[in-house]
Design a protein around this motif. Structure first.
Motif, PDB file in Angstrom:
ATOM      1  N   GLY A  41       0.813  -1.209   0.000  1.00  0.00           N
ATOM      2  CA  GLY A  41       0.000   0.000   0.000  1.00  0.00           C
ATOM      3  C   GLY A  41       0.847   1.260   0.000  1.00  0.00           C
ATOM      4  N   GLU A  42       0.195   2.405   0.019  1.00  0.00           N
ATOM      5  CA  GLU A  42       0.896   3.685   0.065  1.00  0.00           C
ATOM      6  C   GLU A  42       1.601   3.856   1.402  1.00  0.00           C
ATOM      7  N   THR A  43       2.690   4.608   1.362  1.00  0.00           N
ATOM      8  CA  THR A  43       3.422   4.869   2.595  1.00  0.00           C
ATOM      9  C   THR A  43       2.722   5.963   3.414  1.00  0.00           C
ATOM     10  N   ARG A  44       2.942   5.910   4.698  1.00  0.00           N
ATOM     11  CA  ARG A  44       2.463   6.942   5.621  1.00  0.00           C
ATOM     12  C   ARG A  44       3.680   7.703   6.151  1.00  0.00           C
ATOM     13  N   LYS A  45       3.590   9.023   6.161  1.00  0.00           N
ATOM     14  CA  LYS A  45       4.713   9.840   6.616  1.00  0.00           C
ATOM     15  C   LYS A  45       4.626  10.092   8.116  1.00  0.00           C
ATOM     16  N   PHE A  46       5.761   9.975   8.776  1.00  0.00           N
ATOM     17  CA  PHE A  46       5.884  10.269  10.208  1.00  0.00           C
ATOM     18  C   PHE A  46       7.000  11.295  10.398  1.00  0.00           C
ATOM     19  N   THR A  47       6.729  12.306  11.201  1.00  0.00           N
ATOM     20  CA  THR A  47       7.724  13.336  11.503  1.00  0.00           C
ATOM     21  C   THR A  47       7.879  13.468  13.008  1.00  0.00           C
ATOM     22  N   ILE A  48       9.112  13.353  13.465  1.00  0.00           N
ATOM     23  CA  ILE A  48       9.443  13.567  14.875  1.00  0.00           C
ATOM     24  C   ILE A  48      10.189  14.891  14.986  1.00  0.00           C
ATOM     25  N   ASP A  49       9.645  15.810  15.772  1.00  0.00           N
ATOM     26  CA  ASP A  49      10.276  17.113  15.984  1.00  0.00           C
ATOM     27  C   ASP A  49      10.696  17.238  17.444  1.00  0.00           C
ATOM     28  N   ILE A  50      11.975  17.496  17.655  1.00  0.00           N
ATOM     29  CA  ILE A  50      12.506  17.705  18.999  1.00  0.00           C
ATOM     30  C   ILE A  50      12.842  19.193  19.131  1.00  0.00           C
ATOM     31  N   ASN A  51      12.089  19.901  19.946  1.00  0.00           N
ATOM     32  CA  ASN A  51      12.239  21.347  20.074  1.00  0.00           C
ATOM     33  C   ASN A  51      12.902  21.723  21.398  1.00  0.00           C
ATOM     34  N   ALA A  52      13.726  22.741  21.349  1.00  0.00           N
ATOM     35  CA  ALA A  52      14.414  23.205  22.554  1.00  0.00           C
ATOM     36  C   ALA A  52      13.554  24.204  23.313  1.00  0.00           C
ATOM     37  N   ILE A  53      13.492  24.049  24.631  1.00  0.00           N
ATOM     38  CA  ILE A  53      12.816  25.036  25.468  1.00  0.00           C
ATOM     39  C   ILE A  53      13.647  26.322  25.418  1.00  0.00           C
ATOM     40  N   PRO A  54      13.046  27.449  25.086  1.00  0.00           N
ATOM     41  CA  PRO A  54      13.823  28.686  24.907  1.00  0.00           C
ATOM     42  C   PRO A  54      14.328  29.256  26.228  1.00  0.00           C
ATOM     43  N   ASP A  55      15.294  30.135  26.118  1.00  0.00           N
ATOM     44  CA  ASP A  55      15.790  30.854  27.291  1.00  0.00           C
ATOM     45  C   ASP A  55      14.718  31.818  27.801  1.00  0.00           C
TER      46      ASP A  55
END
Length: 268
Positions: A135-149
């Motif tokens: 079947g068609e692929t499913r996209k997965f995105t993992i975003d790791i964000n920094a807590i700002p100063d």
């Protein structure tokens, strides 16, 4: 002599579906969401730390008619096949980091794709000419964000008093707009105490993504510019980045910065 020809037609499986998604209700909390067919897994961590990834939990959609020939296929963002697996809970923190050599450090992201394949006579190995229906692929995105100063006190339009922003005025004078550093992409949140939590202490500010505060907005929570004795009003401000309206991710919020407004009485 007549021969019997057997023709088998198999349906193409649908895209994989993720389960156990989590909606964040506050800043600095994990969020996972399906946004128009793409799954986002969003995190906040302190600068220099490593995120512990939640398991990408797939729905058990593998074909049960012939379970030995049905499996998921994992691809990297360049469509290179990485691994085949049957356990829908395979994509754990350790597995994702190992397969992609991903450190999950702040300000990084990872994109991968997953498909489902059924009726593959070659799984896990073999020489059959029929390799199944994918079947068609499913996209997965993992975003790791920094807590700002914490917002920089020196970048406000007040006086920087060793990390505290000070404003001074005489009784009866109007308070100038309090201007934040206006960091690109940041939203400023104002509070009546230093908890930095969205509660009854939040101050309603609506000017240009909360980039500055008007006297009228502080008057609504008790500020007055008419006093008979020296009076200091204290407020707290944070900055939030990486909020994602589409996914419902609340973003990553800094610690609070103290802002004092001191009003002096007219001399008698």
């Amino acid at each position: 002599e007549a021969k019997t020809i057997s023709l088998q037609v198999y349906p193409i499986p649908g895209q994989p579906v993720a389960e156990s998604l989590v909606s964040s209700s506050t800043t600095n909390t994990f969020n996972s969401k399906d946004v128009t067919g793409e799954y986002f897994y969003e995190y906040c961590i302190a600068d220099g730390e490593t995120a512990s990834l939640e398991t990408v939990d797939l729905d058990e959609t593998l074909n049960t008619e012939d379970a030995s020939e049905s499996f998921f296929v994992l691809y990297d963002e360049d469509a290179n096949e990485m691994v085949r697996f049957q356990d829908p809970d395979t994509l754990t923190d350790a597995v994702i980091k190992d397969i992609f050599s991903y450190g999950a450090t702040d300000s990084t992201s990872l994109v991968f794709y997953v498909s489902q394949k059924n009726f593959d006579n070659n799984y896990p190995s073999g020489t059959s000419e029929f390799d199944g229906c994918e079947g068609e692929t499913r996209k997965f995105t993992i975003d790791i964000n920094a807590i700002p100063d914490t917002p920089a006190s020196a970048d406000f339009n007040g006086y920087d008093n060793e990390g505290v922003v000070e404003y001074y005025l005489c009784s009866g004078d109007n308070l100038e707009n309090i201007l934040t550093p206006q960091v690109e992409g940041a939203k400023y949140n104002w509070y009546q105490d230093d908890s930095g939590s969205p509660s009854s202490s939040v101050i309603s500010v609506s000017s240009f993504n909360d980039n500055f505060v008007r006297q009228s907005e502080l008057t609504a929570v008790g500020f007055t510019n008419s006093v008979s004795t020296e009076t200091t009003f204290t407020y707290w401000v944070t900055q939030t980045v990486e909020a994602n309206t589409a996914s419902g991710f609340k973003g990553c919020e800094s610690d609070t910065l103290r802002v004092n407004i001191t009003v002096f009485p007219d001399p008698s």
